[in-house]
Write a protein that holds these residues in place. Sequence first.
Motif, PDB file in Angstrom:
ATOM      1  N   LEU A  25       0.385  -1.254   4.202  1.00 47.45           N
ATOM      2  CA  LEU A  25       0.237   0.119   3.729  1.00 47.45           C
ATOM      3  C   LEU A  25       1.473   0.581   2.957  1.00 47.45           C
ATOM      4  CD1 LEU A  25      -1.526   2.757   3.923  1.00 47.45           C
ATOM      5  CD2 LEU A  25      -0.055   3.386   5.821  1.00 47.45           C
ATOM      6  N   GLY A  26       1.232   1.148   1.803  1.00 48.67           N
ATOM      7  CA  GLY A  26       2.320   1.740   1.030  1.00 48.67           C
ATOM      8  C   GLY A  26       1.881   3.103   0.541  1.00 48.67           C
ATOM      9  N   LEU A  33       8.930   9.040  -5.147  1.00 53.24           N
ATOM     10  CA  LEU A  33       9.469   8.978  -3.794  1.00 53.24           C
ATOM     11  C   LEU A  33       8.569   8.114  -2.912  1.00 53.24           C
ATOM     12  CD1 LEU A  33      11.542  10.098  -1.735  1.00 53.24           C
ATOM     13  CD2 LEU A  33       9.897  11.890  -1.253  1.00 53.24           C
ATOM     14  N   GLN A  34       9.105   6.955  -2.532  1.00 53.27           N
ATOM     15  CA  GLN A  34       8.318   6.058  -1.684  1.00 53.27           C
ATOM     16  C   GLN A  34       8.502   6.472  -0.227  1.00 53.27           C
ATOM     17  OE1 GLN A  34       8.208   2.018  -2.732  1.00 53.27           O
ATOM     18  NE2 GLN A  34       6.400   1.908  -1.425  1.00 53.27           N
ATOM     19  N   THR A  35       7.394   6.838   0.437  1.00 53.59           N
ATOM     20  CA  THR A  35       7.505   7.311   1.810  1.00 53.59           C
ATOM     21  C   THR A  35       7.191   6.215   2.820  1.00 53.59           C
ATOM     22  OG1 THR A  35       5.269   8.142   1.558  1.00 53.59           O
ATOM     23  CG2 THR A  35       7.050   9.735   1.347  1.00 53.59           C
ATOM     24  N   CYS A  87      10.898  10.565   8.053  1.00 54.70           N
ATOM     25  CA  CYS A  87      10.682   9.166   7.682  1.00 54.70           C
ATOM     26  C   CYS A  87       9.251   8.916   7.224  1.00 54.70           C
ATOM     27  CB  CYS A  87      11.033   8.243   8.830  1.00 54.70           C
ATOM     28  SG  CYS A  87       9.795   8.160  10.122  1.00 54.70           S
ATOM     29  N   GLY A  88       8.405   9.939   7.253  1.00 51.91           N
ATOM     30  CA  GLY A  88       7.044   9.731   6.767  1.00 51.91           C
ATOM     31  C   GLY A  88       6.033   9.553   7.884  1.00 51.91           C
ATOM     32  N   PRO A 107      11.872   4.447   2.954  1.00 55.60           N
ATOM     33  CA  PRO A 107      10.436   4.336   3.192  1.00 55.60           C
ATOM     34  C   PRO A 107      10.117   3.685   4.541  1.00 55.60           C
ATOM     35  CG  PRO A 107      11.156   2.676   1.620  1.00 55.60           C
ATOM     36  CD  PRO A 107      12.342   3.517   1.920  1.00 55.60           C
ATOM     37  N   ALA A 108       9.169   4.275   5.259  1.00 55.58           N
ATOM     38  CA  ALA A 108       8.921   3.884   6.638  1.00 55.58           C
ATOM     39  C   ALA A 108       8.327   2.487   6.755  1.00 55.58           C
ATOM     40  CB  ALA A 108       7.987   4.898   7.279  1.00 55.58           C
ATOM     41  N   ARG A 109       8.899   1.721   7.673  1.00 54.76           N
ATOM     42  CA  ARG A 109       8.341   0.424   8.064  1.00 54.76           C
ATOM     43  C   ARG A 109       8.443   0.324   9.570  1.00 54.76           C
ATOM     44  NH1 ARG A 109      11.174  -4.246   4.639  1.00 54.76           N
ATOM     45  NH2 ARG A 109       9.721  -5.441   5.880  1.00 54.76           N
TER      46      ARG A 109
END
Lengths: 285, 253
Positions: free
Chosen positions: A37-38, A44-46, A68-69, A237-239
């Motif tokens: 998922l992206g 802005l990459q969340t 952090c999204g 971006p959240a991982r």
Amino acid sequence: MRQDTNMPTAEASDFAVEETSPASRSAGGASLSIRGLGHSYGDLQTIERLDLELPARGVLGLVGPSGCGKSTLLELIAGLQEPSRGGIEVGGASDSPSRLKSCAYMPQRDMLLPWLSSIDNAALALRNRGVRRRQARREAGELFERFGLTGFEKVAPAELSGGMRQRVAFLRTLVADKPLLALDEPFASLDAITRAEMQEWLAEALAAHPRTVLFVTHDVEEALYLSDRVAVLSARPARVIDELRAPAPRSTNRDAAVTDPKFVAIRERALLSLRKGATKAPERW
Amino acid sequence: MVTMKRWLPPLLFLTALIGAWQVAASTGWLADALHLEPFLVPSPAEIAESLWQSRALLAENAWVTLREVLLGFGCAVLAGLVFAVALHLSDLLRRVFYPLLVASQTVPIVAIGPILVVWFGYGIAPKLWIVALICFFPITVNTLDGLRSVDPEATKMMRTLDASRGQILGRVEAPSALPYFFSGAKIAATVAVIAALFGEWAGADSGLGVLIRQDSAQLETARVFAAMLVLSAIAIGLFAILALVERRVVTWR
């Protein structure tokens, strides 16, 4: 337990719920599967390459640094937004209208409508589906009784305490009778004592009405106490940077549960991951 | 007791004001200061006397104006609600009509009044148009703001609870907009009276506007003030009724 993994973990059997009330109406839950998922808002990459697996009736806590999204992730899962990349499957369906259909979302603030009584707030989903007012009130009223809210049916939300408001908001989510519940920091606005009470209350409610639950919190202890499993997210971006299994899933005695040495050890590890993830420099903004 | 305390200061102030005016007018001091004949500067007592003596004439004309105000205001409420909802639901309509809505307020009533009389005649129609044209704006703009003031989180919550667009409008947006609608309606109520007056000046054979115009031409200043008092009473009455209805309907504030 693996660290820094994006691989799907755990099997359905790990999340069997011991206690199932015969009164529970729902089918119980739908599985959730998120792959690659992206999501981004403009530049802005969340969320980036996020993978999560949650079997039916599993309870997953999501912790991560502020901003952090996490909320975006919940909205994506609930079908309120479309992901930029990757796929989300809820109960086997991946399009956003069916995700919207199978997911009930409890926003951060209770969002009780001040012009409706508590019972009418709780019954909103039924009314939206065309159930008559009296019938909707009766159905929601059963849950009021079961969850210790008897006598508060006609009370306006403004006259309820913070804890009571959260209870009504949660019942509203439960009355919707959806297989997946997405709770966005359900107890963030409450004081410590009310919060502990509400955690116990929610643990009991979920034991009686098992659903697949995904809930966001910034409180590691709350996440470990209420969930089977906790996913630690990195800064934007959240991982997923760590996944932990809760030691004794949903013990009703909160004080005993959170002071158990095993619980404390896992909590410390979660905090450590959280701190590492929070300081990780974002790759791009 | 509490109501007494609340009403005492404005009542005292009003009494003092009227008293000072009475003294200034009846001693001729006010007329002297303005270099006018005393009969051009009526005292409150003279206005009250005129109000009593011309009560039948005033009531007859007030009824004409009141009808124009109420009907025009009613049309404005209906049109305002329809417009607000339509502009709220459609981005396209909002982009097209919002500038026109603002433009409608720049129309000089003094100029358009006579044209409306030419178009619609001497009856009630041109007055309704003018009252509605003026009242419609605050109602529409306020209601639209109210519809748009809804917390997006509430809308999301409703969507996951299977609400249709219409249900979100009816259960969340419309109730949120109600207090805004009432604010707009209360503003509209006060200007409705002035609008009716303008309408009557453009061409009419009865109404408080006509009476005021004739009386000022004939230097019947006391009755001009008396007619103004009646006009104020109409505006205050309409405002008070709206405030009362608001308190009954918007119970959650």
